[in-house]
Scaffold this motif. Structure first.
Motif, short mmCIF file in Angstrom:
data_model
loop_
_atom_site.label_atom_id
_atom_site.label_comp_id
_atom_site.label_asym_id
_atom_site.label_seq_id
_atom_site.Cartn_x
_atom_site.Cartn_y
_atom_site.Cartn_z
N LEU A 70 0.83 -1.21 0.00
CA LEU A 70 0.00 0.00 0.00
C LEU A 70 0.86 1.26 0.00
O LEU A 70 0.53 2.26 -0.63
CB LEU A 70 -0.93 -0.01 1.21
N PRO B 267 -3.43 13.59 0.08
CA PRO B 267 -3.41 12.13 -0.05
C PRO B 267 -4.73 11.47 0.29
O PRO B 267 -4.94 10.31 -0.05
CB PRO B 267 -2.32 11.70 0.94
N THR B 268 -5.61 12.20 0.96
CA THR B 268 -6.89 11.56 1.32
C THR B 268 -7.75 11.30 0.09
O THR B 268 -8.74 10.59 0.16
CB THR B 268 -7.68 12.42 2.31
N ASN C 156 -6.51 9.85 -2.53
CA ASN C 156 -5.79 8.80 -3.24
C ASN C 156 -6.26 7.44 -2.74
O ASN C 156 -5.95 7.04 -1.61
CB ASN C 156 -4.28 8.98 -3.00
N TYR C 157 -7.05 6.74 -3.55
CA TYR C 157 -7.65 5.47 -3.14
C TYR C 157 -6.91 4.31 -3.80
O TYR C 157 -6.71 4.32 -5.03
CB TYR C 157 -9.13 5.44 -3.51
#
Lengths: 224, 775
Positions: free
Chosen positions: B665, B711-712, B714-715
């Motif tokens: 991840l 970055p929130t 970015n899934y």
């Protein structure tokens, strides 16, 4: 996470820090302070300006001079309070705080990236505010309270914020990590549960070439 | 085909994922991790480099007298003093200057500040030659070479090289037979400095005839070989160390800084010398992602199936090679490729974050999205008609792929993002806040996840207390060693917490770790550790059957198995002993393993126990490597300022077997964020008149910060598969996220209805406004 996991034997420390190499001892006694010095608060140290050896009293330093540097005068000291320890040492007027922390005190956890105030890797806390240590003259830091990454933990147990970084796998190469940790520490001390935007703002003075922002921010948002 | 069973760590076992994490991470978090500059020795000197201020010429004279008069300066070295090789990664002072910023002298002083101060006191005189400082000096926008262009001096008598024609089928006939053809003149893509936060640095000292060198590199054994070649001393006299290595991987490979500092130390009688670039110089020396241009002609049948693709390609200061993005993502029966390396008097380019993959990802996306419009399809529909399936064979060789999940990756991000409901015709959706909405898609099978370069070796040690140490010639961050430790634990049947990192990055006690990079470490070193653990297991069981309780049972090796660091008889599980019990009477044991060294050699001979049957092809049959990824990006574009806001990014990577989920991840997250940066922020600013690089600071080269990237949004969606030649089915995933660069550009196109021309840089607001006709 078991605290047992973070207990470090001296053998492991020596191996990790690479102190003994090819038969030659690398580093000074001061380098041992890299092993976490929360427990040394209130101590006073004298650093030999010639060989960087560390002494707990001026008398010991004078004895060292008498035996190792005979005939040489002990120059005037300045005192830096780093991680709660008063370090008495000689500071050339052109040395940056980052240089002194690393090269004189052996606190190598503070990294020098750009050396020009752009990357944030060298960030330390001065009187609880994050600053770029590459841009500050060390000789002007007398009377201030300096904190580095080595002061965040006692060398055995991670600080809550370090633990969050650990749990989130929030480092890659690690070169910028100390800077991020220090800036995040300052933020959380000021605001215990920062929002995403607040964290993004507080950490915006830091660059990461691994581009590891996602894990880093997740470790700080909401506090510890 | 089922994945090999793993007993220890599953993808969803988050608690176990934390427990098994390498202790190296704790060293990083507490400031103990030792990088090259963290070394100190009595009598140590500091060195730094002066760089050229011309783009092309010859060093005529170096006057160091003023520098040497500065108190604390010990020496100044030039080409005449420490002559060594030139070439792509030269760090030694150069006689011939090929780009602005090339090293011309090294200053040695008592401390870093004095060495830096002396740089400007070294006076260099040059014989200046005509310079080729921009691509238009060499090749026109139509791809035609500029006549009578000056020579850059990088090649003997030309500014072109590495023309690499490749063809399958009959492109001319395919285009002729196509229902629709179109030629695309595709722009120069982004170049930018690699800009590592840890500067280029190395440290060396000598003890008699032995040299000890610390350096920041992905390839420490390779550096030892370079030192041997440059200094003409035997390998066993060279001791190289590299524990932690600052990021900027891809260009921390085979530079010559270690050889240079070793040569300087030798000149100075063996004293310890710490050499470090200034940040400015480090960014000059840092390799740049090469910028590429393409002219593609694509032909399709009446239904939108690609019949033929004719590609002509140019790269700057780098060889142009065909990439799997072009050749192996889509079914293209007739394909032709001609690549030109175009050589300028600019700093060297490198292949970080892939070879030609990022530029070709962009170019192919531009062509395919336009072709989709012609057929009145959305980009997904056009790709779906042409994308290769998991079991399709390589169109050039007829071999199977080790793994190929590109279609599944594309389906994943299309579904998760809601792409089909959000997509609209380009330039047709304005949001209530006045911004233009866009969404873009990219999917590709690329050249990574594979192994190339040197042999890899691994050592696994079992200590008398029954715990295990892993040792390798790579550097020592924490993700890759953690993954290696899991592999060893799995093969040995050990508790994963009993497996710890021993020495990494020490040429005296490790085997060659090869190039330590995200794309190759899993496959290569993972295979080596797998084999080493097998070797150790055999030795351990062979010894165990001589000890109680197994001796009394007359047990044979094949009667034994192990789990959780306990050896037991498979038919009598109560007959058991811990590793510690068995090892209490034994000498430490070592298992040694070697990973394969090239994709075509991934044979049963080398990888016995690793490779498994695939699609009916027997074990040992050659298979093609690669890894797959897909991404969807959603943006809002401010038409007044040209600013681009990424509001969502869905990234899926074909990971093979996921061994260390957190590491996977993290690679995916940071990989795609890097592409945000490449698409929108990075810049490499040259003075077009002199070739001087203006952007030699982070602020000028526009490295993004946390304010630029959220970055929130970015899934991440790892697609787990089975790499039939990888250790436990795994492969590397370091680079597949490069396709995000293309999906971001495609999203901007979908928003504003025009393709932004990166023009060697990023799609910054100026270029977006230019595309909008407002600049």
């Amino acid at each position: 996470m078991s605290k047992e996991m973070f207990k470090i034997s001296r053998r492991e420390f020596l191996k990790d820090a690479g102190l003994v190499v090819g038969g030659a001892t690398v580093g000074s006694a001061a380098l041992l302070s890299a092993c976490g010095n929360k427990d040394k608060k209130g101590e006073t140290k004298y650093i030999c300006p010639i060989d960087s050896k560390e002494f707990s009293s001026l008398k010991d330093l004078k004895d060292h001079y008498a035996s190792a540097h005979e005939g040489q005068a002990i120059p005037a000291f300045k005192t830096l309070n780093v991680n709660g320890v008063d370090y008495n040492l000689v500071i050339n007027d052109y040395w940056s705080l980052g240089w002194v922390l690393r090269e004189q005190l052996g606190l190598y956890g503070t990294k020098i990236g750009c050396d020009m105030g752009q990357c944030g890797a060298c960030t330390v806390l001065v009187d609880d505010k994050p600053v770029y240590s590459c841009l500050l003259f060390a000789c002007e830091m007398e009377g201030k309270r300096i904190r580095t990454v080595e002061g965040l933990s006692d060398g055995i147990t991670l600080s809550p914020l370090q633990q969050r970084f650990y749990d989130n796998n929030a480092t890659q190469c690690g070169f910028c990590t100390a800077g991020f940790l220090m800036a995040a520490t300052a933020l959380i001390e000021k605001k215990s549960k920062p929002t995403n935007d607040e964290v993004r703002s507080a950490l915006s003075g830091h660059l990461c070439m691994c581009q590891n922002f996602k894990k880093t921010l997740e470790s700080v948002v909401g506090g510890v | 085909m089922a994945l090999p069973e793993m007993k220890i760590v599953g993808l969803d076992n988050e608690a176990a994922q934390k427990e098994i994490r390498s202790r190296n991470m704790q060293s990083i978090l507490t400031g103990r991790a030792d990088y090259v500059n963290d070394r100190k020795m009595a009598g140590m000197l500091w060195a730094t480099t002066k760089h050229a201020t011309i783009s092309h010429g010859t060093v005529k004279k170096v006057d160091a007298s003023k520098a040497l008069a500065l108190p604390g300066v010990k020496a100044v070295f030039t080409y005449d003093d420490i002559t060594a090789g030139t070439g792509a990664a030269a760090m030694f002072p150069q006689k011939t200057v090929l780009y602005w910023g090339a090293p011309v002298a090294v200053i040695v002083a008592d401390d870093w500040y004095t060495a830096e101060r002396a740089i400007n006191l070294v006076n260099v005189e040059y014989d200046v030659l005509p310079a080729v400082v921009k691509t238009t000096d060499v090749v026109g926008d139509d791809g035609v070479a500029v006549e009578n262009a000056p020579l850059s001096g990088r090649l003997a008598d030309t500014n072109y090289a590495n023309s690499m024609p490749a063809e399958r089928g009959d492109v001319a006939a395919g285009l002729k037979a196509s229902a629709y053809t179109k030629t695309y003149n595709l722009p120069w893509t982004t170049t930018h400095q690699h800009a590592p936060i840890e500067q280029y640095t190395a440290f060396a000292y000598w003890i008699e005839d032995d040299v000890y060198v610390y350096l920041s590199t992905q390839n420490i054994h390779g550096h030892r070989t370079i030192i041997r070649n440059r200094l003409q001393i035997p390998l066993n006299k060279i001791h190289c160390f590299n524990h932690y290595c600052g990021g900027g991987h891809g260009q921390r490979l085979n530079n010559e800084e270690a050889a240079m500092v070793a040569a300087i130390s030798r000149k100075l009688g063996g004293v310890p010398v710490m050499w470090r670039c200034s940040k400015k110089h480090s960014m000059l020396l840092a390799g740049r992602q090469h910028d590429d241009k393409g002219i593609f002609t694509m032909g399709c049948d009446k239904d939108g199936k690609i019949v033929a693709l004719d590609c002509e390609y140019w790269t700057t200061n780098y060889g142009a090679t065909i990439t799997p993005i072009i050749s192996a993502t889509f079914t293209i029966p007739n394909l032709k490729w001609v690549g030109h390396g175009t050589y300028l008097n600019q700093p060297d380019r490198c292949a970080w974050r892939c070879v030609n993959d990022p530029p070709t990802a962009v170019h192919l996306t531009m062509a395919m999205d336009d072709m989709a419009e012609h057929y009145n399809m959305n980009p997904y529909e056009f790709r779906k008609k042409n994308i290769m399936g998991e079991h399709d064979l390589d169109q050039d060789t007829g071999n199977p792929f080790c793994t190929k999940e590109v279609n599944e990756c594309m389906e994943t991000v299309v579904e998760k993002s809601g792409y089909l409901s959000k997509w609209h015709k380009p330039g047709t959706k304005t949001l209530s806040n006045g911004r233009l909405h866009g969404i873009g898609l990219h999917a590709h099978h690329d050249s990574h996840g594979r192994v190339n370069g040197n042999d890899r070796g691994a050592v696994v040690l079992m200590t008398p207390d029954g715990t295990i140490l892993t040792e390798n010639g790579g550097s020592k961050p924490h993700n890759a060693p953690t993954e290696m430790n899991i592999i060893v634990a799995e093969v040995l049947g050990a508790k994963v917490t009993d497996v710890n990192c021993g020495d990494y990055g020490n040429t005296d006690v490790t085997l060659n770790g090869g190039m330590h990079g995200g794309s190759s470490f899993t496959g290569s070193c993972g295979a080596a550790f797998y084999s080493a653990a097998m070797d150790l297991k055999k030795k351990l069981f062979t010894y165990a059957i001589t000890r109680e309780p197994f001796a009394a049972e007359g047990a044979k090796v094949e009667d034994l198995d192990s789990k959780d660091s306990v050896i037991f008889m498979t038919k009598k599980p109560d007959v058991k002993a811990t590793f510690a019990n068995i090892m209490a009477t034994a000498q430490p044991m070592a298992g040694v393993g070697v990973g394969w060294h090239a994709q075509q050699n991934a044979t049963a001979t080398v990888n016995a126990g690793l490779q498994r049957e695939k699609d009916g092809f027997p074990v040992g049959h050659k298979a093609e490597w690669g890894s797959a990824a897909a991404s969807v990006t959603e943006v809002e574009v401010d038409p007044e300022t040209g600013e681009v806001f990424i509001t969502g990014h869905w990234n899926s990577v074909g990971c093979g077997r996921v061994i260390y989920k957190d590491g996977v991840l993290q690679q995916m997250g940071s990989g795609s964020e890097l592409q945000y940066a490449q698409a929108l922020y990075y810049g490499d600013i040259h003075d077009p008149a002199t070739g001087a690089i203006i952007g030699t600071q982070y602020t000028e080269s526009q490295l993004p910060t946390t304010l630029d990237i959220d970055p929130t949004t970015n899934y991440l969606y790892p697609v787990e598969g089975d790499d039939h030649s990888g250790p436990l089915g795994a492969h590397g995933i370091g680079e597949p996220c490069v396709g995000s660069y293309a999906s971001i550009l495609a999203a901007i196109y979908n928003a504003i209805g025009k393709w932004v021309d990166p023009d060697h840089g990023a799609c910054n607001p100026d270029r977006v406004l230019k595309a909008l006709g407002k600049a």
